[in-house]
Every structure is written in C-alpha cells, then in structure tokens.
Write an enzyme that holds these catalytic residues in place. Structure first.
Site, mmCIF file in Angstrom:
data_model
loop_
_atom_site.group_PDB
_atom_site.id
_atom_site.type_symbol
_atom_site.label_atom_id
_atom_site.label_comp_id
_atom_site.label_asym_id
_atom_site.label_seq_id
_atom_site.Cartn_x
_atom_site.Cartn_y
_atom_site.Cartn_z
ATOM 1 N N CYS A 69 0.816 -1.216 0.000
ATOM 2 C CA CYS A 69 0.000 0.000 0.000
ATOM 3 C C CYS A 69 0.857 1.277 0.000
ATOM 4 C CB CYS A 69 -1.022 -0.038 1.118
ATOM 5 S SG CYS A 69 -2.550 0.768 0.604
ATOM 6 N N HIS A 94 -3.992 -5.176 0.413
ATOM 7 C CA HIS A 94 -3.514 -5.625 1.730
ATOM 8 C C HIS A 94 -3.550 -7.151 1.841
ATOM 9 C CE1 HIS A 94 -3.029 -1.853 4.010
ATOM 10 N NE2 HIS A 94 -3.782 -1.390 3.027
ATOM 11 N N GLU A 111 -2.361 -8.976 3.998
ATOM 12 C CA GLU A 111 -2.538 -9.413 5.387
ATOM 13 C C GLU A 111 -4.015 -9.401 5.802
ATOM 14 O OE1 GLU A 111 -1.944 -6.441 4.500
ATOM 15 O OE2 GLU A 111 -2.888 -5.027 5.862
HETATM 16 N N1 LIG Z 1 -3.280 1.692 3.303
HETATM 17 C C1 LIG Z 1 -2.344 2.516 2.905
HETATM 18 O O1 LIG Z 1 -1.149 2.275 3.081
HETATM 19 C C2 LIG Z 1 -2.776 3.828 2.288
HETATM 20 C C3 LIG Z 1 -1.726 4.513 1.466
HETATM 21 C C4 LIG Z 1 -2.021 5.973 1.163
HETATM 22 N N2 LIG Z 1 -2.092 6.740 2.378
HETATM 23 C C5 LIG Z 1 -3.306 6.101 0.372
HETATM 24 O O2 LIG Z 1 -4.317 6.495 0.896
HETATM 25 O O3 LIG Z 1 -3.328 5.785 -0.785
#
Ligand SMILES: NC(=O)CC[C@H](N)C(=O)O
Length: 379
Positions: A270, A354, A356
């Site tokens: 992410c 994600h 996880e």
């Molecule tokens: N879940 C995250 O790592 C979000 C990454 C970043 N802050 C976004 O909103 O795209």
C-alpha cells in the site's frame, strides 16, 4: 423523535444528523466509505486511516463489540466513524466493550442513524469530501462553524502523516497470527532477517511476516538507508501508512534508493508500494474516492489468476508513469488501476492492496511466502 446528538457537515453545506456514539466534541477530516462487512475495529485502528472519517456501507456495525486483540495499532487512528444503525448490544464472547464505549475510551467520535447510502453517493459524486463531525449530548450545533471548519480543512493531499503514526524507536516483532492454523510460524532453517519500515504498519502485516518465517526488526519511518543497512538485513519491507505518498516520499525515497543500490529483496504494501514506485521513478495521484473494502478483485497479470483483496487507499500509482525495467504485475478489476509492480530483474515487488487482510480474504498470503523465498533461495 429524539433530538439528534450528532451532526456531520460536508464542506458543500450538506448536513447529516444522527445519534452520537463514542467521544463528544468535533473532528475535521476527509470522508471515505468502506464496504467491508466485518472488521470495523481493525479498520478504525488501521493507521492508514489517519485524517479520515470512515462511513461503513454495511448497516450493522458494532454487533460484536470490541476486544483489544483486534486492534491493528495501539489506538484508533481513523478520526471518526459513520454508521447506519445505532449499534445493538454486542453478541460475542470476545467482546470486552461496546463499540460506543470503546470509541469513547479512545477519544473517537461516531454518528449513528445516518442514511449511509445517500452519503456514499455524495462521496462518489464529490470525491472524498472534507467534513466536520460533531457529537454533543445536548444536540447544540453551530452549523456555520462546522461547515466553515470542513471548508477550511486542506485535505490529505500534500500531507505527510506517516511521521505522526510511526513507532518512536526500533523494536523486534515476534508475534505470529492469532489462531492461524497453517503453521506458517513453525518453519525450520534460519529465519531471514527483515527490516520493516513502519510508515503506520498494521500489526497483522508484522504477524504475517513472522508467520512466513521472518525475523522482523521494525524501524521508524524516518530511518535512513544507513540505519537500515546497519541492521544487515536479508530483505526490506515497506509498510502501509496514511497521508500523501508524495509527501512521505520526500524522506522515504532516498532511503529506498539507498537500499536498492545494495540489491536487497524489497516488498511493499500500500503506502510501501507507492513509496517503492516513487523511488523507481513513477508518480502517484489522488483518486476520486479511493478503494476501501474487503472484496476488491485484483488480477495477477502474470498468472491470470484473480485474487479477492482487502483495500484501503486514496492515492494510486499512475501505471503510465512506470519506467522501463518496472513491470505492472496486478490491476484492479473494478477500475483498471495499478495494484502491483516488480522490478524485471530482481526480487523487488509491491502491491497496492492488503495481503494481510484483517479484515478480508486471505487469497494473497502467497506474497509473504514469495518475499521469504526471495531472501532464502534454498530455504
Ligand atoms: N493503506 C495505505 O497504506 C494507504 C496509502 C495511502 N495513504 C493512500 O491512501 O493511498
């Protein structure tokens, strides 16, 4: 009808009244919606949600109460929450508190009784509106002031929030996943040493790394390449986190470039994915209303397989900006946006979603296995 005790004001002046749960007071944030049907506590404590109020599209939120075991970080990091139904008494043997008690103890504001379908349509139409959310047991609201506060909020673009939610000092992580039956934590052979950069890491990511057999040391977001290399890692992990990747990149990109020079395996999730893309020369852009949910289909372009994934991001890597030598590996089947990259010639890879879960499906755990295998080719 009882007096409304909470009010959500959008910057365009639209108002939603409801019943306050959790803490009293006012918070100002960007508004998003999340379509997951379970895992509200994990969502509220995901550090990536800093600066955002979360609207849950699933109507029954709070049914299973709250338990410290489900926290993804020490405190809720989302600024507040919006739900359709007033939460019922929890029905779950694991519950230690009601959702409202838990929010109050953690100083977070919630509003229940909102037409979340109408609100979600507003979010889609306006693109992550700026909002002020107020909870007052007497139902007294200064509407003009709330709308002004929402209007004055500058939004997440340009904001580095990773430094607010990262750990203060480095530490070792050794907890594996709760009741995970597959025995990932019981491997033989030397555990590869992973340095995990904490831009706002969810605990379950660190558990998954430990489950995959890694020896994990966590370093703060502002760690330099020298700090990382001083640990003599076999691989470097870049975590999720809040805010605008371009802002965090101002210090993280030089660190990542320093690591890449040493040809170490790198895995990012992410915000970590966005950081890696920036370090490799790509760019990131703000999305209209982002991806937040637990059923997002993603296609692995190399195998043709589809994974159902958990997502939480408001920015995205512009796939048109990927330089030569960087391959797009995954795309969203909702909108075709980039969901994964890798360097063509080395085990340096990252995903926008994600793996996880927490909450969400576990289709993508193989990525932790892939990272481990890259560090221990014979293991
Ligand atoms: N879940 C995250 O790592 C979000 C990454 C970043 N802050 C976004 O909103 O795209």
């Amino acid at each position: 009808m009882p007096t409304p005790t909470a009010c959500l004001a959008l910057a365009d002046g639209t108002l939603f009244y409801g019943y306050g749960i959790g803490a009293t007071g006012t918070c100002v944030a960007e508004l998003c919606f999340n379509t997951a049907m379970t895992g509200y506590q994990e969502i509220m404590t995901d550090p990536s949600y800093a600066g955002q109020v979360v609207t849950f599209t699933f109507p029954h939120i709070g049914n299973v109460g709250a338990t410290p075991e489900d926290d993804e970080s020490a405190d809720p990091v989302a600024a507040g929450l919006v739900v359709k139904w007033d939460p019922t008494q929890p029905s779950n043997w694991r519950s230690a508190q009601t959702l409202s008690e838990w929010l109050a103890a953690k100083g977070r504001i919630g509003i229940a009784g909102v037409d979340t379908r109408r609100l979600t349509r507003a979010i889609r139409a306006q693109g992550a509106p700026h909002v002020a959310l107020a909870h007052d047991p007497d139902g007294k609201f200064d509407i003009e002031a709330l709308v002004r506060q929402a209007r004055d909020f500058s939004g997440l673009e340009g904001l580095d929030l990773a430094k607010d939610v990262t750990c203060a000092q480095s530490y070792r992580w050794d907890e594996t996943r709760w009741a995970w039956p597959n025995g990932y934590g019981t491997r033989t052979g030397a555990a590869p040493k992973v340095v995990a950069i904490d831009f706002g890491a969810k605990r379950n990511i660190l558990r998954c790394l430990a489950d995959a057999g890694c020896d994990v040391t966590v370093l703060p977001a502002t760690a330099t390449a020298e700090d990382v290399l001083a640990q003599s890692p076999d691989g470097v992990f870049l975590s999720n986190g809040p805010g605008d990747p371009a802002a965090t990149g101002s210090y993280a990109v030089p660190m990542i470039r320093g690591v890449l020079e040493k040809e170490l395996p790198v895995f990012g999730i992410c915000l970590g994915h966005q950081m890696l893309a920036l370090a490799l020369g790509a760019r990131t852009v703000k999305m209209n209303h982002g991806h937040h949910g637990a059923n997002h289909p993603v296609k692995d372009l190399e195998t043709g397989k589809v994974e159902i994934t958990s997502m939480n991001h408001g920015f995205t890597v512009d796939s048109q900006s990927l330089p030569a030598g960087v391959t797009e590996t995954h795309v969203s089947l909702f909108d075709g946006s980039n969901c994964g990259i890798r360097m063509a010639d080395r085990p340096v890879f990252s995903v926008q979603y994600h793996p996880e879960a927490s909450p969400g499906p576990q289709d993508s755990f193989y990525l932790f296995e892939r990272f481990r295998a890259a560090m221990t080719p014979a293991g």
